[in-house]
Design an enzyme around this catalytic site. Structure first.
Site, PDB file in Angstrom:
ATOM      1  N   SER A 142       0.851  -1.191   0.000  1.00 10.52           N
ATOM      2  CA  SER A 142       0.000   0.000   0.000  1.00 10.52           C
ATOM      3  C   SER A 142       0.879   1.230   0.000  1.00 10.52           C
ATOM      4  O   SER A 142       1.994   1.211   0.544  1.00 10.52           O
ATOM      5  CB  SER A 142      -0.880   0.030   1.253  1.00 10.52           C
ATOM      6  OG  SER A 142      -1.499   1.307   1.376  1.00 10.52           O
ATOM      7  N   TYR A 156      -1.604  -0.313  10.222  1.00 13.26           N
ATOM      8  CA  TYR A 156      -1.743  -0.865   8.867  1.00 13.26           C
ATOM      9  C   TYR A 156      -0.559  -0.442   7.998  1.00 13.26           C
ATOM     10  O   TYR A 156       0.046  -1.267   7.292  1.00 13.26           O
ATOM     11  CB  TYR A 156      -3.067  -0.364   8.282  1.00 13.26           C
ATOM     12  CG  TYR A 156      -3.267  -0.592   6.803  1.00 13.26           C
ATOM     13  CD1 TYR A 156      -3.766  -1.810   6.333  1.00 13.26           C
ATOM     14  CD2 TYR A 156      -3.003   0.412   5.879  1.00 13.26           C
ATOM     15  CE1 TYR A 156      -3.965  -2.015   4.976  1.00 13.26           C
ATOM     16  CE2 TYR A 156      -3.207   0.221   4.528  1.00 13.26           C
ATOM     17  CZ  TYR A 156      -3.689  -0.996   4.074  1.00 13.26           C
ATOM     18  OH  TYR A 156      -3.888  -1.186   2.725  1.00 13.26           O
TER      19      TYR A 156
HETATM   20  P1  NAP Z   1     -11.299  -5.730   0.424  1.00  7.83           P
HETATM   21  O1  NAP Z   1     -12.254  -5.312  -0.631  1.00  7.83           O
HETATM   22  O2  NAP Z   1     -11.609  -5.465   1.844  1.00  7.83           O
HETATM   23  O3  NAP Z   1     -10.992  -7.296   0.226  1.00  7.83           O
HETATM   24  C1  NAP Z   1     -10.165  -7.960   1.117  1.00  7.83           C
HETATM   25  C2  NAP Z   1     -10.093  -9.414   0.724  1.00  7.83           C
HETATM   26  O4  NAP Z   1      -9.171 -10.047   1.610  1.00  7.83           O
HETATM   27  C3  NAP Z   1     -11.403 -10.130   0.845  1.00  7.83           C
HETATM   28  O5  NAP Z   1     -11.528 -11.018  -0.257  1.00  7.83           O
HETATM   29  C4  NAP Z   1     -11.271 -10.903   2.147  1.00  7.83           C
HETATM   30  O6  NAP Z   1     -11.957 -12.135   2.112  1.00  7.83           O
HETATM   31  C5  NAP Z   1      -9.793 -11.188   2.154  1.00  7.83           C
HETATM   32  N1  NAP Z   1      -9.241 -11.454   3.474  1.00  7.83           N
HETATM   33  C6  NAP Z   1      -9.137 -10.615   4.540  1.00  7.83           C
HETATM   34  N2  NAP Z   1      -8.571 -11.236   5.571  1.00  7.83           N
HETATM   35  C7  NAP Z   1      -8.307 -12.502   5.154  1.00  7.83           C
HETATM   36  C8  NAP Z   1      -7.741 -13.635   5.777  1.00  7.83           C
HETATM   37  N3  NAP Z   1      -7.315 -13.593   7.042  1.00  7.83           N
HETATM   38  N4  NAP Z   1      -7.627 -14.772   5.060  1.00  7.83           N
HETATM   39  C9  NAP Z   1      -8.049 -14.829   3.779  1.00  7.83           C
HETATM   40  N5  NAP Z   1      -8.601 -13.794   3.143  1.00  7.83           N
HETATM   41  C10 NAP Z   1      -8.729 -12.655   3.831  1.00  7.83           C
HETATM   42  O7  NAP Z   1      -9.859  -5.074   0.190  1.00  7.83           O
HETATM   43  P2  NAP Z   1      -9.119  -4.488  -1.113  1.00  7.83           P
HETATM   44  O8  NAP Z   1      -9.292  -3.023  -1.090  1.00  7.83           O
HETATM   45  O9  NAP Z   1      -9.456  -5.260  -2.319  1.00  7.83           O
HETATM   46  O10 NAP Z   1      -7.630  -4.760  -0.661  1.00  7.83           O
HETATM   47  C11 NAP Z   1      -6.838  -5.824  -1.201  1.00  7.83           C
HETATM   48  C12 NAP Z   1      -5.395  -5.526  -0.840  1.00  7.83           C
HETATM   49  O11 NAP Z   1      -5.041  -4.245  -1.369  1.00  7.83           O
HETATM   50  C13 NAP Z   1      -5.154  -5.441   0.671  1.00  7.83           C
HETATM   51  O12 NAP Z   1      -3.900  -6.030   0.968  1.00  7.83           O
HETATM   52  C14 NAP Z   1      -5.106  -3.948   0.939  1.00  7.83           C
HETATM   53  O13 NAP Z   1      -4.325  -3.628   2.052  1.00  7.83           O
HETATM   54  C15 NAP Z   1      -4.484  -3.450  -0.347  1.00  7.83           C
HETATM   55  N6  NAP Z   1      -4.756  -2.027  -0.606  1.00  7.83           N
HETATM   56  C16 NAP Z   1      -6.000  -1.570  -0.906  1.00  7.83           C
HETATM   57  C17 NAP Z   1      -6.196  -0.225  -1.139  1.00  7.83           C
HETATM   58  C18 NAP Z   1      -7.535   0.357  -1.501  1.00  7.83           C
HETATM   59  O14 NAP Z   1      -7.633   1.603  -1.647  1.00  7.83           O
HETATM   60  N7  NAP Z   1      -8.583  -0.433  -1.652  1.00  7.83           N
HETATM   61  C19 NAP Z   1      -5.118   0.668  -1.047  1.00  7.83           C
HETATM   62  C20 NAP Z   1      -3.863   0.163  -0.728  1.00  7.83           C
HETATM   63  C21 NAP Z   1      -3.686  -1.186  -0.518  1.00  7.83           C
HETATM   64  P3  NAP Z   1     -13.201 -12.500   3.102  1.00  7.83           P
HETATM   65  O15 NAP Z   1     -14.223 -11.416   2.897  1.00  7.83           O
HETATM   66  O16 NAP Z   1     -13.615 -13.843   2.630  1.00  7.83           O
HETATM   67  O17 NAP Z   1     -12.625 -12.497   4.484  1.00  7.83           O
END
Ligand code: NAP
Length: 247
Positions: A142, A156
């Site tokens: 991130s 985080y």
């Molecule tokens: P999201 O929509 O909240 O999705 C998170 C995913 O991770 C879900 O599929 C969830 O599955 C899964 N997950 C969470 N904890 C888990 C665990 N312990 N074991 C297995 N699966 C788990 O998040 P996102 O925005 O797509 O983020 C994906 C990645 O991008 C993350 O690493 C986040 O830090 C990074 N990121 C996102 C942003 C942003 O702006 N969105 C910015 C920077 C970085 P379940 O629902 O089945 O638990």
């Protein structure tokens, strides 16, 4: 057929990456923890388009579940060639003075230890030392690792700094094993993660400070992830692609 394992692929960036990986010819292991129906929908879409994908339930913050997950992927899809460490969480926006040890443990287990342990299991499948043929690992970090996420979630941000360092060190450690390790650092992507922080409209509040003046799409992050996972990026290891609208 090459197999890609994407942790946290039931929604958001992971789901978009799963859909694109299938289009690019990978057999896709769609990991999820709680959202079984969402994960099954991702697999259904891939199958409708003629691709191969399966769901794999595992909480990647737990070592024994990671070991089981990789064993099941071996048995059901085999030939793991790419790992995408995408699963990640954040919690309610908060200043540091209100953080608890329990919260720090949850954040680091889900975001950092999971990536380390999944890398360990992937190496045992991809490295020629263990009979593998090399591969690619992409860590979804991130931009918070650069900004520190003050007033929101320094925990985080710190958990992602460790993922950046993992990327740099492991890329060098595995260069002779034919395994490339790279990272994508997104920011302000339209997914449900912002609601988990207590501010579903966070991007709306911030967007005028982003040079491109908008949030990003999960599919835009998936493009960067898939480039790093594929042969197209064959001369890159230990690098970071920031997908941040210019911030
Ligand atoms: P999201 O929509 O909240 O999705 C998170 C995913 O991770 C879900 O599929 C969830 O599955 C899964 N997950 C969470 N904890 C888990 C665990 N312990 N074991 C297995 N699966 C788990 O998040 P996102 O925005 O797509 O983020 C994906 C990645 O991008 C993350 O690493 C986040 O830090 C990074 N990121 C996102 C942003 C942003 O702006 N969105 C910015 C920077 C970085 P379940 O629902 O089945 O638990």
């Amino acid at each position: 057929m090459k197999t890609i394992l994407i942790t946290g692929a039931s929604r958001g960036i992971g789901a978009a990456t799963a859909l694109l990986a299938a289009e690019r010819g990978f057999a896709v292991a769609v990991n999820y923890n709680k959202s079984r129906e969402d994960a099954e929908k991702v697999v259904e879409i891939i199958k409708q388009k003629g691709g191969l994908a399966k769901t794999f339930q595992a909480d990647v913050s737990k070592e024994e579940e990671i070991v089981r997950l990789f064993g099941e992927v071996d048995a059901k899809l085999g030939n793991l060639t790419s790992l995408i460490n995408n699963a990640g969480i954040l919690e309610q926006q908060s200043r540091l003075e209100n953080l608890t040890l329990q919260r720090l443990q949850r954040i680091f287990e889900a975001n950092t230890f999971s990536a380390f342990l999944c890398c360990r299991e992937a190496i045992k499948r991809m490295s020629p030392k263990y009979g593998g043929n090399g591969g690619t690992i992409v860590n979804v970090s991130s931009i918070a690792s650069r900004t520190g996420a003050p007033f929101e979630y320094i925990d985080y941000a710190a958990s992602k700094v460790a993922v950046d360092t993992l990327t740099i060190g492991l890329a060098k450690e595995l260069a002779d094993d034919g395994i490339r390790v790279n990272a994508v650092r997104p920011a302000f992507i339209h997914t449900d993660i912002h609601a988990d922080g207590g501010e579903p409209n966070r991007i709306e509040r911030i967007k005028e400070t982003i040079p491109l003046k908008r949030g990003g799409l999960a599919s835009e992050v998936a493009e960067a992830v898939l480039w790093l996972a594929s042969e197209q990026s064959s001369y890159s290891t230990g690098i970071f692609i920031d997908v941040t609208g210019g911030r």
